[in-house]
Design a protein around this motif. Structure first.
Motif, PDB file in Angstrom:
ATOM      1  N   PHE A  81       0.832  -1.200   0.000  1.00 46.58           N
ATOM      2  CA  PHE A  81       0.000   0.000   0.000  1.00 46.58           C
ATOM      3  C   PHE A  81       0.872   1.258   0.000  1.00 46.58           C
ATOM      4  O   PHE A  81       0.579   2.227  -0.712  1.00 46.58           O
ATOM      5  N   SER A  85       0.961   4.124  -2.895  1.00 41.83           N
ATOM      6  CA  SER A  85       0.762   5.529  -2.542  1.00 41.83           C
ATOM      7  C   SER A  85       1.894   6.402  -3.076  1.00 41.83           C
ATOM      8  O   SER A  85       1.671   7.530  -3.533  1.00 41.83           O
ATOM      9  N   TYR A  92      -0.513  -2.350  -8.464  1.00 39.10           N
ATOM     10  CA  TYR A  92      -1.808  -2.874  -8.032  1.00 39.10           C
ATOM     11  C   TYR A  92      -1.598  -4.044  -7.077  1.00 39.10           C
ATOM     12  O   TYR A  92      -0.550  -4.688  -7.072  1.00 39.10           O
ATOM     13  N   MET A 100      -4.618   0.746   5.739  1.00 38.00           N
ATOM     14  CA  MET A 100      -4.888   2.049   5.127  1.00 38.00           C
ATOM     15  C   MET A 100      -5.166   3.124   6.163  1.00 38.00           C
ATOM     16  O   MET A 100      -5.382   4.282   5.823  1.00 38.00           O
ATOM     17  N   ALA A 135     -13.884   4.896   0.134  1.00 34.99           N
ATOM     18  CA  ALA A 135     -12.996   4.754  -1.019  1.00 34.99           C
ATOM     19  C   ALA A 135     -12.541   6.118  -1.517  1.00 34.99           C
ATOM     20  O   ALA A 135     -11.378   6.302  -1.908  1.00 34.99           O
ATOM     21  N   VAL A 144      -4.467   6.174  -3.672  1.00 33.36           N
ATOM     22  CA  VAL A 144      -4.690   4.783  -4.062  1.00 33.36           C
ATOM     23  C   VAL A 144      -6.190   4.625  -4.266  1.00 33.36           C
ATOM     24  O   VAL A 144      -6.978   4.965  -3.376  1.00 33.36           O
ATOM     25  N   LEU A 146      -9.550   2.319  -4.834  1.00 27.88           N
ATOM     26  CA  LEU A 146     -10.076   0.974  -4.600  1.00 27.88           C
ATOM     27  C   LEU A 146     -10.961   0.626  -5.786  1.00 27.88           C
ATOM     28  O   LEU A 146     -12.066   1.139  -5.937  1.00 27.88           O
ATOM     29  N   PRO A 243      -9.944  -4.991  -0.565  1.00 29.83           N
ATOM     30  CA  PRO A 243      -9.983  -4.178  -1.784  1.00 29.83           C
ATOM     31  C   PRO A 243      -8.843  -4.490  -2.752  1.00 29.83           C
ATOM     32  O   PRO A 243      -7.707  -4.719  -2.337  1.00 29.83           O
ATOM     33  N   CYS A 245      -6.535  -2.725  -5.094  1.00 35.14           N
ATOM     34  CA  CYS A 245      -6.067  -1.341  -5.086  1.00 35.14           C
ATOM     35  C   CYS A 245      -5.213  -1.044  -6.314  1.00 35.14           C
ATOM     36  O   CYS A 245      -4.540  -1.928  -6.843  1.00 35.14           O
ATOM     37  N   SER A 247      -2.552   2.204  -7.859  1.00 34.22           N
ATOM     38  CA  SER A 247      -1.862   3.463  -7.612  1.00 34.22           C
ATOM     39  C   SER A 247      -2.393   4.580  -8.504  1.00 34.22           C
ATOM     40  O   SER A 247      -2.421   4.444  -9.732  1.00 34.22           O
TER      41      SER A 247
END
Length: 332
Positions: A81, A85, A92, A100, A135, A144, A146, A243, A245, A247
């Motif tokens: 994550f 970010s 991904y 988060m 989100a 990021v 979702l 989720p 995710c 970028s």
């Protein structure tokens, strides 16, 4: 931030970047997207991300390369994550909402204990787009987005001893996720929760640092927690939501039609992931139990456990300004 305006902003940025790039470089530059997952090929998260890749290629219709780094080769979900970010290393991946919370206080709420009554309830919440404000906050503060919601596993407590009721849970040293709501709810039930890195749970139980952890069937199987904690106590205290995710920094660099393909594929891959994991859960537990690797232990006081946790959840929702979302989840 509304998804429509969010995507429109990305499209404008991408167009501006494309105008400033020499046409020969635009034509020759290959697009490669890097993904990350903690687990092996058989895990539902890995298979959901492979479905995402397949769908992006289908909807985009042009060459695009994917490299999925498996088995925690790029670290754990918390690192994924942070990388997304920052717009480096990982484009991904699937990440627990607990990771988060640094960027969005409300994020862990969607995966907290006793939020969902079951997989059908969670599916209704996702389809009704009730989680959109959370989100949007993640997209705005963490950069990021979702793009889909995988998960769907029922979380139970695995331990080195059987746990049948609240009395058995009293003082239990159990590993929980890093988001504070997990420690607060488990403490309210009478347990002694502690935060330990996911990849350290096995050794922590083996060495007597803790006696238990909590996870869905896919995680128990993949991490072989049953070897040190063979009693799976059916508290059914949560339904995991994970989720998919992507970028925002990466998304901004991509052509508009690829952005659209990614958003569409993300939702469908998330739907696939929830259906896959929820449908395989019983089969996995049956297989492990028949092989003598674990024993399912019925938990007699789930409703009482929930009653103790409910006030903590209500206070938490108020603290993070999610009362409205909590109310919608409860009535959907």
């Amino acid at each position: 931030m509304k998804r429509r305006s969010f995507l429109a902003g990305i499209g404008a940025t991408t167009a501006a970047a494309a105008i400033g790039m020499p046409s020969i470089l635009r034509a020759q530059a290959p697009i490669t997207l890097n993904g990350a997952v903690q687990f092996n090929d058989d895990h539902a998260f890995n298979r959901a991300l492979l479905r995402f890749e397949e769908l992006v290629k289908k909807y985009y219709g042009k060459p695009v390369n994917f490299t999925l780094h498996r088995n925690s080769s790029l670290g754990l979900e918390k690192q994924y994550f942070e990388y997304m970010s920052q717009g480096k290393a990982v484009d991904y991946g699937i990440v627990s909402p607990a990771h988060m919370s640094t960027f969005a206080k409300a994020a862990p709420f969607i995966d907290a204990p006793f939020v969902f009554k079951g997989i059908e309830h969670m599916n209704k919440v996702v389809e009704a787009n009730i989680l959109a404000p959370i989100a949007d906050e993640v997209a705005a503060k963490a950069e990021v987005v979702l793009i889909g919601y995988a998960g769907g596993g029922i979380r139970n407590i695995f331990a080195n001893k059987p746990l049948k009721n609240l009395a058995d849970l009293k003082g239990l040293k159990v590993r929980v996720q890093g988001a504070p709501i997990w420690s607060k709810t488990f403490a309210a039930v009478g347990m002694s929760p502690t935060v330990i890195a996911y990849n350290e749970i096995y050794n922590a139980i083996q060495n007597g640092v803790i006696s238990a952890g909590e996870n869905e069937a896919a995680g128990v199987e993949a991490m072989k927690f049953y070897e040190v904690a063979p009693h799976l106590n059916l508290t059914q205290h949560a339904v995991s939501i994970r989720p998919i995710c992507f970028s925002v920094k990466t998304l901004k660099t991509l052509p508009k039609d690829l952005q659209d393909a990614i958003m569409k594929a993300g939702k469908e891959a998330g739907d696939y992931g929830r259906q896959l994991e929820s449908s395989e859960e019983v089969v996995k537990l049956d297989t492990l139990e028949k092989a003598g690797k674990l024993k399912r232990v019925p938990f007699e006081e789930r409703d009482a456990m929930k009653k103790l946790a409910d006030p903590v959840m209500a206070t938490y929702a108020k603290e993070i300004g999610a009362e409205g979302i909590f109310e919608k989840i409860n009535v959907v």
